[in-house]
Every structure is written in C-alpha cells, then in structure tokens.
Design a protein around this motif. Structure first.
Motif, PDB file in Angstrom:
ATOM      1  N   ALA A   1      13.460  15.897-108.421  1.00 56.58           N
ATOM      2  CA  ALA A   1      13.523  14.693-108.641  1.00 56.58           C
ATOM      3  C   ALA A   1      12.571  14.049-109.695  1.00 56.58           C
ATOM      4  O   ALA A   1      12.740  13.224-110.325  1.00 56.58           O
ATOM      5  CB  ALA A   1      13.601  13.876-107.350  1.00 56.58           C
ATOM      6  N   ALA A   2      11.342  14.752-109.355  1.00 51.41           N
ATOM      7  CA  ALA A   2      10.367  14.365-110.546  1.00 51.41           C
ATOM      8  C   ALA A   2      10.561  14.857-111.756  1.00 51.41           C
ATOM      9  O   ALA A   2       9.616  14.506-112.988  1.00 51.41           O
ATOM     10  CB  ALA A   2       9.034  14.758-109.787  1.00 51.41           C
ATOM     11  N   GLY A   3      11.395  15.663-112.219  1.00 55.91           N
ATOM     12  CA  GLY A   3      11.770  16.075-113.632  1.00 55.91           C
ATOM     13  C   GLY A   3      10.834  17.175-113.956  1.00 55.91           C
ATOM     14  O   GLY A   3      10.479  17.512-114.959  1.00 55.91           O
ATOM     15  N   VAL A   4      10.267  18.005-112.648  1.00 54.22           N
ATOM     16  CA  VAL A   4       9.450  19.059-113.060  1.00 54.22           C
ATOM     17  C   VAL A   4      10.113  20.320-112.842  1.00 54.22           C
ATOM     18  O   VAL A   4      10.891  20.577-111.932  1.00 54.22           O
ATOM     19  CB  VAL A   4       8.080  18.946-112.067  1.00 54.22           C
ATOM     20  N   PRO A   5       9.780  21.294-113.747  1.00 54.53           N
ATOM     21  CA  PRO A   5      10.715  22.729-113.628  1.00 54.53           C
ATOM     22  C   PRO A   5      10.182  23.062-112.526  1.00 54.53           C
ATOM     23  O   PRO A   5       8.943  23.512-111.862  1.00 54.53           O
ATOM     24  CB  PRO A   5      10.047  23.460-114.783  1.00 54.53           C
TER      25      PRO A   5
ATOM     26  N   ALA B   1      19.569  23.946-111.764  1.00 55.41           N
ATOM     27  CA  ALA B   1      18.833  22.941-112.243  1.00 55.41           C
ATOM     28  C   ALA B   1      17.112  23.567-111.968  1.00 55.41           C
ATOM     29  O   ALA B   1      16.227  22.516-111.925  1.00 55.41           O
ATOM     30  CB  ALA B   1      18.832  21.724-111.318  1.00 55.41           C
ATOM     31  N   GLY B   2      16.978  24.691-111.405  1.00 54.50           N
ATOM     32  CA  GLY B   2      15.759  25.315-111.379  1.00 54.50           C
ATOM     33  C   GLY B   2      15.976  26.745-112.028  1.00 54.50           C
ATOM     34  O   GLY B   2      16.873  27.413-112.067  1.00 54.50           O
ATOM     35  N   LEU B   3      14.700  27.466-112.160  1.00 53.71           N
ATOM     36  CA  LEU B   3      14.650  28.811-112.219  1.00 53.71           C
ATOM     37  C   LEU B   3      14.496  29.572-111.010  1.00 53.71           C
ATOM     38  O   LEU B   3      13.563  29.618-110.267  1.00 53.71           O
ATOM     39  CB  LEU B   3      13.353  29.067-113.353  1.00 53.71           C
ATOM     40  N   LEU B   4      15.650  30.248-110.926  1.00 55.44           N
ATOM     41  CA  LEU B   4      15.497  31.083-109.399  1.00 55.44           C
ATOM     42  C   LEU B   4      15.082  32.418-109.825  1.00 55.44           C
ATOM     43  O   LEU B   4      15.640  33.027-110.836  1.00 55.44           O
ATOM     44  CB  LEU B   4      17.177  31.312-108.706  1.00 55.44           C
ATOM     45  N   VAL B   5      14.392  33.166-109.076  1.00 59.03           N
ATOM     46  CA  VAL B   5      13.729  34.177-109.164  1.00 59.03           C
ATOM     47  C   VAL B   5      13.534  35.197-108.240  1.00 59.03           C
ATOM     48  O   VAL B   5      13.747  34.769-106.788  1.00 59.03           O
ATOM     49  CB  VAL B   5      12.251  34.104-109.940  1.00 59.03           C
ATOM     50  N   GLN B   6      13.288  36.566-108.151  1.00 59.96           N
ATOM     51  CA  GLN B   6      13.013  37.398-107.296  1.00 59.96           C
ATOM     52  C   GLN B   6      11.751  36.817-106.441  1.00 59.96           C
ATOM     53  O   GLN B   6      10.741  36.835-106.908  1.00 59.96           O
ATOM     54  CB  GLN B   6      13.133  38.876-107.488  1.00 59.96           C
ATOM     55  N   PRO B   7      11.856  37.138-105.027  1.00 61.04           N
ATOM     56  CA  PRO B   7      10.448  36.649-104.213  1.00 61.04           C
ATOM     57  C   PRO B   7       9.380  37.593-104.664  1.00 61.04           C
ATOM     58  O   PRO B   7       8.680  37.816-103.280  1.00 61.04           O
ATOM     59  CB  PRO B   7      11.083  36.373-102.849  1.00 61.04           C
TER      60      PRO B   7
ATOM     61  N   GLY C   1      10.040  24.889-124.029  1.00 63.85           N
ATOM     62  CA  GLY C   1      10.952  25.007-124.972  1.00 63.85           C
ATOM     63  C   GLY C   1      11.909  24.066-124.793  1.00 63.85           C
ATOM     64  O   GLY C   1      12.115  23.307-123.693  1.00 63.85           O
ATOM     65  N   SER C   2      12.996  24.113-125.594  1.00 59.66           N
ATOM     66  CA  SER C   2      13.988  23.128-125.507  1.00 59.66           C
ATOM     67  C   SER C   2      14.879  23.479-124.152  1.00 59.66           C
ATOM     68  O   SER C   2      15.629  22.477-123.553  1.00 59.66           O
ATOM     69  CB  SER C   2      15.171  23.239-126.833  1.00 59.66           C
ATOM     70  N   ASP C   3      14.873  24.703-123.746  1.00 52.39           N
ATOM     71  CA  ASP C   3      15.492  24.851-122.690  1.00 52.39           C
ATOM     72  C   ASP C   3      14.958  24.465-121.358  1.00 52.39           C
ATOM     73  O   ASP C   3      15.683  23.910-120.539  1.00 52.39           O
ATOM     74  CB  ASP C   3      15.945  26.462-122.512  1.00 52.39           C
ATOM     75  N   VAL C   4      13.824  24.236-121.296  1.00 54.12           N
ATOM     76  CA  VAL C   4      12.945  23.768-120.230  1.00 54.12           C
ATOM     77  C   VAL C   4      13.376  22.210-120.151  1.00 54.12           C
ATOM     78  O   VAL C   4      13.513  21.742-119.267  1.00 54.12           O
ATOM     79  CB  VAL C   4      11.467  23.978-120.380  1.00 54.12           C
ATOM     80  N   HIS C   5      13.394  21.665-121.466  1.00 57.48           N
ATOM     81  CA  HIS C   5      13.687  19.971-121.473  1.00 57.48           C
ATOM     82  C   HIS C   5      15.110  19.935-121.043  1.00 57.48           C
ATOM     83  O   HIS C   5      15.338  19.013-119.925  1.00 57.48           O
ATOM     84  CB  HIS C   5      13.523  19.660-123.030  1.00 57.48           C
ATOM     85  N   GLN C   6      15.960  20.786-121.122  1.00 55.44           N
ATOM     86  CA  GLN C   6      17.328  20.448-120.550  1.00 55.44           C
ATOM     87  C   GLN C   6      17.329  20.865-119.079  1.00 55.44           C
ATOM     88  O   GLN C   6      17.956  20.190-118.345  1.00 55.44           O
ATOM     89  CB  GLN C   6      18.292  21.516-121.270  1.00 55.44           C
ATOM     90  N   LEU C   7      16.542  21.745-118.691  1.00 56.89           N
ATOM     91  CA  LEU C   7      16.474  22.173-117.266  1.00 56.89           C
ATOM     92  C   LEU C   7      15.688  20.837-116.431  1.00 56.89           C
ATOM     93  O   LEU C   7      16.358  20.492-115.447  1.00 56.89           O
ATOM     94  CB  LEU C   7      15.312  23.170-117.111  1.00 56.89           C
ATOM     95  N   ARG C   8      14.792  20.162-117.033  1.00 51.32           N
ATOM     96  CA  ARG C   8      14.344  19.101-116.564  1.00 51.32           C
ATOM     97  C   ARG C   8      15.399  17.999-116.185  1.00 51.32           C
ATOM     98  O   ARG C   8      15.410  17.334-115.080  1.00 51.32           O
ATOM     99  CB  ARG C   8      13.028  18.252-117.226  1.00 51.32           C
ATOM    100  N   GLN C   9      16.304  17.756-117.216  1.00 49.11           N
ATOM    101  CA  GLN C   9      17.154  16.789-117.191  1.00 49.11           C
ATOM    102  C   GLN C   9      18.405  17.072-116.251  1.00 49.11           C
ATOM    103  O   GLN C   9      18.800  16.258-115.298  1.00 49.11           O
ATOM    104  CB  GLN C   9      18.156  16.612-118.655  1.00 49.11           C
TER     105      GLN C   9
END
Length: 347
Positions: A271-275, A291-297, A313-321
C-alpha cells in the motif's frame, strides 16, 4: 430486532488479529442497520487492560466443551443473538455461533500459543467460520475438519497509502540515518528470522549503505540472531501512529515467513508503494500476487530478493505501481461487506 454480539479480547500489543478485531467492531454497527450490535471485550481476571468482561482465561484454555458452553450462556445471554467470536479462546454463544480463524499456527508450531482444548470441536459445530485467505481456509478444512469456511480477506488501513516520510527527529531517535530495509511483526519460529539473519551480512557486504531495521515486540530470538550484526537497528515496538511513515520510508519491506495465514505486513508495504520481498509460502503469494518479489524462504533467496528490490531500476518502479494498485483492492469496507453477508445469512 436481530442481535449481533462481537466477542473480542483486549490486547496491549495490537498485531494483525487485533487490528482485524478493531476494524470489524468499529464498522459493524453502520453496516447492519436495524440490528442491535454490541461488543464483548474480554480480559483476564487481573488484567489492567480495558474491557467489559473479566474471564478466567487460563481455565478457558483447557475447559471442556460443556463447561465453555455454560460460561457462554452467562456471558452472552439471549439465545437469539448471533455471537461472532474473533478469538477462539472465547466460549461459544448459546444461539447461532460463528468464529474467525486466521490460521492454524497453534496446531503446527510449538513456540506459538497452545491450541484451545475444545477449539476443534467448536469450530466443527459452528454455524459459520470465516477465514482470511484461501490458504487459511484450506488449512482449516484439512487440519481442523471444518466444512465450508467462508473466505473474507482482511483490509489495509488507508493511512498506509502515501504516508508522510519519517521526520528527521524520528530518524535520529531510531538511528535510521541511511536507507533501510524493514521487517516488522513477530519473531516466532515461523517468521523465519534465522534465514534473514543469515542473509543480512551478504546483503550488507554488497550494499553497506543499507541498514536493516527490525520492529516488533521484544523477543529473545530476534535479539540473539541480530545483535552484533553490522548495520542492524533493533527498534522494538513502535507507536501505531508511526508505522505508516516507518513503512513508507523504507527502501524495501521483507517478509520471509514460512507460514502466514494472511500476511498484513506485506500488504501494508505494498500500500505504501514500497518494494516487498516475501517468501513464496503459505498465504503470501495469494496476497502479494505479481505486486512483490516472491522468493524462496532461504538465505540465498532473501539475499537475491532484497538486492533486486533496492536496485531501483525501471522494473522496481513498475513493481511499486502494481503494489499500490493491488493493495487498493484490499479494503476494510470490502471486508465488512463480506462479514455482513455471513451475519445476515445466520439471522
């Protein structure tokens, strides 16, 4: 007149379940016009917390189904009232009875609160059970034998959208004089802080400009894992009013849990637009989506995800949106509407 009793427990450390109780209790009267809506707020016999019932909480933990039903009659009164228990520790009502089950951690993890002795049978007998995710509903069906739980997603507080940045005096107080990665919440085993502690020195070596900020109630596991690590700030519990700014000012939010019934910290970060870097486990993929980076735990997965999230990068900006757009779908109004449909169906 139809009656609804919301049964909750008092708490001085509001985490996800307590915030849920508060939001539903506050919105219920307006969402049920023509109904009499009241609240039972239970606390222990000697608790200094505010509430309107004092109950023998330790006794309730191991009381039989019959004993708990008798106490329920005394607490709630009329058989005509629908009793919605938002904490399984509270006894069932004498009439239509329903419960919210956030997760099954009490049955799966030894370091969580012990399961209530009568909880499984009560859940199976309940007229309705609400779960906060499809994952949680599947768990409740498979582990507890509950039939047809209703999925109603939690919401996110509107204050997390476009929050004001942390003020300089707050940054100074917290020791956050540089960009920081934030973890906030509990420190039980399922929160997977061990993997985060293993990942952090590698992250810090690559990005020495970053801090790791850890917020949550003091816990010996968190302290032992992170004390002495470079660039770590143990913040303790912070005022609820500060949390939107603390989250919104982070370079990334990390949620490495191996088990979450919902995952409110991930949603608040979105909601805060944070990765958001979240473990690809339990309910987290369901809530985070793309809408986030899903990773192995694992330490390796967390390291890679955090370094990608802070790359900007630009991909992170798109992720925030995408994150803000997806989070906007999780409103407390939608949550209360879902509850209202269940309450009305039990009338």
């Amino acid at each position: 007149m139809s009656r609804l009793i919301l049964a909750t427990t008092a708490s001085d450390t509001p985490m996800g379940a307590e915030r849920y109780q508060r939001e539903i209790s506050a919105a219920a009267p307006a969402s049920m016009p023509g109904w009499k809506v009241s609240e039972v707020v239970a606390r222990s016999m000697r608790s200094p917390l505010s509430g309107n019932r004092r109950l023998p909480m330790n006794w309730l933990q191991n009381a039989s189904l019959g004993q708990r039903k008798m106490l329920g009659k005394l607490i709630y009164g009329s058989k005509d009232a629908i009793v919605h228990r938002m904490d399984l520790l509270l006894p069932p009502g004498p009439g239509p009875d329903m419960a919210t089950i956030h997760d099954t951690v009490a049955w799966r993890f030894n370091d969580e609160a012990s399961p209530i002795k009568a909880a499984v049978e009560e859940a199976q007998r309940a007229d309705a059970v609400i779960c906060v995710s499809e994952f949680s509903a599947n768990e409740v069906q498979e582990l507890l034998g509950v039939r047809n739980p209703v999925v109603v997603y939690n919401g996110v507080d509107g204050r997390f959208f476009n929050p004001p940045p942390l003020e300089d005096q707050e940054r100074e107080r917290l020791g956050l004089d540089r960009p920081y990665v934030l973890h906030f919440g509990g420190a039980s085993e399922r929160k997977n802080l061990k993997a985060l502690a293993e990942a952090w020195p590698v992250i810090h070596q690559s990005r020495p400009d970053l801090l790791l900020a850890l917020s949550g109630p003091p816990h010996p596991r968190r302290t032992s894992l992170f004390s002495g690590l470079p660039g770590v700030r143990l913040l303790g519990s912070q005022p609820e009013a500060l949390m939107p700014s603390l989250v919104g000012s982070a370079a990334a939010v990390v949620v490495p849990s191996t088990y979450e019934g919902f995952g409110l910290p991930a949603l608040e970060g979105m909601a805060a637009g944070v990765p958001v870097v979240a473990a690809e486990t339990s309910a987290l993929p369901e809530i985070v989506g793309d809408a986030g980076l899903l990773v192995q735990p694992t330490a390796e997965g967390i390291t890679e995800g955090v370094l990608d999230a802070v790359a900007e990068g630009s991909d992170v900006h798109q992720l925030r949106q995408r994150a803000m757009s997806r989070a906007a779908d999780f409103t407390w109004q939608r949550c209360i509407d879902g509850h209202s449909r269940v309450w009305k169906a039990l009338r």
